[in-house]
Design a protein around this motif. Structure first.
Motif, PDB file in Angstrom:
ATOM      1  N   GLY A  38      48.697  27.100  44.380  1.00  8.88           N
ATOM      2  CA  GLY A  38      48.822  28.656  45.525  1.00  8.88           C
ATOM      3  C   GLY A  38      50.245  29.162  44.881  1.00  8.88           C
ATOM      4  O   GLY A  38      50.513  29.643  43.170  1.00  8.88           O
ATOM      5  N   CYS A  39      50.993  30.332  45.637  1.00 10.04           N
ATOM      6  CA  CYS A  39      51.329  31.017  44.776  1.00 10.04           C
ATOM      7  C   CYS A  39      52.760  31.571  45.829  1.00 10.04           C
ATOM      8  O   CYS A  39      52.341  31.452  46.601  1.00 10.04           O
ATOM      9  N   LYS A  83      50.252  42.135  45.837  1.00  9.34           N
ATOM     10  CA  LYS A  83      48.714  42.704  46.686  1.00  9.34           C
ATOM     11  C   LYS A  83      47.461  42.869  46.336  1.00  9.34           C
ATOM     12  O   LYS A  83      46.670  42.603  47.053  1.00  9.34           O
ATOM     13  N   PHE A  84      47.730  42.825  44.870  1.00  7.70           N
ATOM     14  CA  PHE A  84      46.655  43.149  44.374  1.00  7.70           C
ATOM     15  C   PHE A  84      46.042  41.355  43.575  1.00  7.70           C
ATOM     16  O   PHE A  84      44.383  41.656  43.481  1.00  7.70           O
ATOM     17  N   CYS A  85      46.310  40.665  44.402  1.00 12.58           N
ATOM     18  CA  CYS A  85      46.175  39.102  43.458  1.00 12.58           C
ATOM     19  C   CYS A  85      45.807  38.290  44.125  1.00 12.58           C
ATOM     20  O   CYS A  85      46.619  37.619  45.347  1.00 12.58           O
ATOM     21  N   ALA A  86      44.474  37.785  44.071  1.00  9.60           N
ATOM     22  CA  ALA A  86      43.873  36.705  45.485  1.00  9.60           C
ATOM     23  C   ALA A  86      45.073  35.565  44.990  1.00  9.60           C
ATOM     24  O   ALA A  86      44.864  34.876  46.170  1.00  9.60           O
ATOM     25  N   THR A  87      45.527  35.209  44.341  1.00 11.81           N
ATOM     26  CA  THR A  87      46.122  33.371  44.762  1.00 11.81           C
ATOM     27  C   THR A  87      47.421  34.319  45.116  1.00 11.81           C
ATOM     28  O   THR A  87      48.026  33.096  46.030  1.00 11.81           O
ATOM     29  N   GLY A  88      48.232  35.258  45.636  1.00 11.87           N
ATOM     30  CA  GLY A  88      49.327  35.863  45.791  1.00 11.87           C
ATOM     31  C   GLY A  88      48.922  35.822  47.373  1.00 11.87           C
ATOM     32  O   GLY A  88      49.972  35.727  48.313  1.00 11.87           O
ATOM     33  N   TYR A  89      47.324  35.398  47.901  1.00  7.18           N
ATOM     34  CA  TYR A  89      47.312  35.862  49.604  1.00  7.18           C
ATOM     35  C   TYR A  89      47.091  33.994  49.807  1.00  7.18           C
ATOM     36  O   TYR A  89      47.000  33.659  50.795  1.00  7.18           O
ATOM     37  N   ILE A  96      39.456  41.666  44.974  1.00  4.72           N
ATOM     38  CA  ILE A  96      39.020  40.759  45.976  1.00  4.72           C
ATOM     39  C   ILE A  96      39.030  41.066  46.780  1.00  4.72           C
ATOM     40  O   ILE A  96      38.889  42.627  48.359  1.00  4.72           O
ATOM     41  N   ALA A  97      38.673  40.705  48.485  1.00  3.07           N
ATOM     42  CA  ALA A  97      38.759  40.172  49.535  1.00  3.07           C
ATOM     43  C   ALA A  97      39.385  41.420  50.118  1.00  3.07           C
ATOM     44  O   ALA A  97      39.188  41.537  50.974  1.00  3.07           O
ATOM     45  N   GLY A 146      43.392  37.942  38.363  1.00  5.06           N
ATOM     46  CA  GLY A 146      43.729  37.984  39.603  1.00  5.06           C
ATOM     47  C   GLY A 146      42.591  37.572  40.817  1.00  5.06           C
ATOM     48  O   GLY A 146      42.962  38.049  41.754  1.00  5.06           O
ATOM     49  N   GLN A 147      41.515  37.270  40.601  1.00  2.99           N
ATOM     50  CA  GLN A 147      40.403  36.518  41.185  1.00  2.99           C
ATOM     51  C   GLN A 147      40.442  34.981  41.276  1.00  2.99           C
ATOM     52  O   GLN A 147      39.909  34.548  42.639  1.00  2.99           O
ATOM     53  N   LEU A 148      41.032  34.035  40.933  1.00  2.09           N
ATOM     54  CA  LEU A 148      41.586  32.965  41.296  1.00  2.09           C
ATOM     55  C   LEU A 148      41.663  32.765  42.732  1.00  2.09           C
ATOM     56  O   LEU A 148      43.026  33.233  43.386  1.00  2.09           O
ATOM     57  N   ALA A 149      41.496  32.175  42.956  1.00  2.00           N
ATOM     58  CA  ALA A 149      42.280  31.225  44.811  1.00  2.00           C
ATOM     59  C   ALA A 149      41.041  30.328  45.087  1.00  2.00           C
ATOM     60  O   ALA A 149      39.791  30.660  45.330  1.00  2.00           O
ATOM     61  N   VAL A 150      41.267  29.640  45.576  1.00  2.00           N
ATOM     62  CA  VAL A 150      40.716  28.259  46.087  1.00  2.00           C
ATOM     63  C   VAL A 150      40.035  28.835  47.299  1.00  2.00           C
ATOM     64  O   VAL A 150      41.007  28.837  48.077  1.00  2.00           O
ATOM     65  N   LYS A 151      38.861  28.849  47.672  1.00  2.00           N
ATOM     66  CA  LYS A 151      38.441  29.102  48.675  1.00  2.00           C
ATOM     67  C   LYS A 151      38.522  28.101  50.042  1.00  2.00           C
ATOM     68  O   LYS A 151      39.027  26.814  50.152  1.00  2.00           O
ATOM     69  N   GLU A 152      38.522  28.957  50.832  1.00  2.00           N
ATOM     70  CA  GLU A 152      39.006  28.434  52.122  1.00  2.00           C
ATOM     71  C   GLU A 152      38.515  27.033  52.991  1.00  2.00           C
ATOM     72  O   GLU A 152      38.888  25.884  52.953  1.00  2.00           O
ATOM     73  N   LYS A 153      37.060  27.296  52.478  1.00  2.00           N
ATOM     74  CA  LYS A 153      35.788  25.833  52.508  1.00  2.00           C
ATOM     75  C   LYS A 153      36.812  24.793  51.666  1.00  2.00           C
ATOM     76  O   LYS A 153      36.985  23.912  52.321  1.00  2.00           O
ATOM     77  N   GLU A 154      36.903  24.678  50.273  1.00  2.00           N
ATOM     78  CA  GLU A 154      37.673  24.060  49.910  1.00  2.00           C
ATOM     79  C   GLU A 154      38.878  22.966  49.857  1.00  2.00           C
ATOM     80  O   GLU A 154      38.815  22.322  49.937  1.00  2.00           O
TER      81      GLU A 154
END
Length: 356
Positions: free
Chosen positions: A114-115, A120-126, A299-300, A341-349
């Motif tokens: 995580g991070c 605001k533009f980076c998936a990992t930041g969420y 990103i979503a 900017g798109q790397l983020a482990v998905k919620e299900k994972e």
């Protein structure tokens, strides 16, 4: 699964390992042999250390553990990029990417689970930051991605970028130790100049890089050369203003003589005007540098849009007219969420990890 009461052997320096072996009645030179297995040959099983006696191998497996990172799954992009989800020994998940181009094979590795920076533009930041990665966990990502390069494309890994999940300079000691193991002649023996560490901009740690006279490359995720705009998209800027960063970069360059790379995403109707390019060109005068203009990858969680193609070219041409070395980078792996900017482990994972 964590092995209780066992020592993580890769957390030990060569000298520490030697001391422990001698204290247990073994000959000191065995430490160097073991170190070669761990860091040159990337061995993760004591039984495979064939030049050690069976008795010593048994002793090692009873006292120590090797907390090897494993590939949980891999996705292949239409452009041949490979994104891997790595499972750590405590079941946390991280992501890393193999980026193949005609010129090079690049591993993009993570430094944290995580991070904490909330860009605001980076998936990992969420994502929530769970913990820092250990040096051996970063090293393992490089080894596993290097194997993918060999197996899938019959080419050796040529470059490493610390641009995956997390802020490398908030995991300073482990990042530097991982680079020491990757570059050392008794490690993977990769040239420092083939490694780039990217930071969102932590002034005091950039200065520390200077004090440590690092040999690898430094990249700064800039994205705006205006404090008001940068505060809006990168909250870290509120404590690390452009003035503070420019002073840190001057200090870093004075100590290392290494030029800096600025990464700049050109967002539609946010930082894509000539006035923005002029601010960036002015910032580029602080130290020798180049600019990589990066395509924005949606990103979503955010509604930013990539600037139009002609705006990006005009932006780049203005910088070049001011003597700034400027490259426009096209994203790779976007179809599998592997792009910048798109790397983020998905919620299900992530939920599966919690429940494991």
């Amino acid at each position: 699964m964590l092995k209780k009461n066992k020592i993580d052997i890769r957390s030990l320096s060569l000298e520490q390992l030697k001391e422990q072996l001698v204290a247990n009645g073994e000959q000191g030179f065995r430490a160097k042999q073991i170190y070669e297995w761990l860091w040159q040959k990337s061995c993760t099983d004591f039984e495979q250390m064939s030049n050690l006696s069976k008795n010593l191998r048994d002793k090692l497996s009873q006292t120590y553990t090797i907390n090897a990172v494993k590939i949980d799954k891999s996705q292949h992009s239409a452009d041949k990029t490979i994104k891997s989800t790595f499972r750590l020994v405590d079941n946390h998940l991280i992501e890393g990417v193999l980026i193949p181009t005609p010129e090079r094979m690049t591993a993009c590795v993570s430094s944290q689970v995580g991070c904490s920076l909330t860009c605001k533009f980076c998936a990992t930041g969420y994502m929530e930051r769970k913990r820092n990665l250990h040096a051996d966990e970063i090293y393992d990502q490089v080894v596993l991605i290097a194997r993918q390069a060999e197996e899938s494309y019959q080419q050796a890994l040529s470059n490493i970028v610390y641009m995956g999940m997390g802020e490398p300079l908030l995991n300073y000691a482990n990042v530097l130790r991982s680079i020491e193991r990757i570059t050392s002649p008794d490690g993977l023996n990769m040239a420092s100049k083939r490694i780039t560490v990217s930071t969102a901009g932590i002034a005091k740690m950039i200065k520390k890089l200077g004090d440590d006279q690092v040999k690898f490359n430094l990249a700064l995720s800039l994205h705006a050369a205006n404090d008001e705009k940068r505060n809006e998209i990168m909250p870290i800027n509120e404590q690390n203003s452009l003035k503070a960063l420019s002073e840190a970069l001057k200090y870093y360059f004075a100590k290392t003589k290494n030029p800096v790379t600025y990464e700049y995403i050109v967002f539609h109707h946010f930082n894509d005007e000539l006035s923005d390019a002029k601010e960036l060109a002015k910032f580029c005068k602080h130290v020798p540098c180049k600019v990589n203009i990066i395509e924005y990858n949606p990103i979503a969680f955010a509604d930013f849009q990539n600037a139009e193609g002609d705006k990006i070219e005009q932006f780049a041409e203005y910088l070049r007219s001011q003597g700034v070395i400027t490259n426009v980078r096209r994203s790779r792996g976007k179809d599998i969420d592997a792009a910048c900017g798109q790397l983020a482990v998905k919620e299900k994972e992530a939920q599966e990890t919690v429940n494991t």
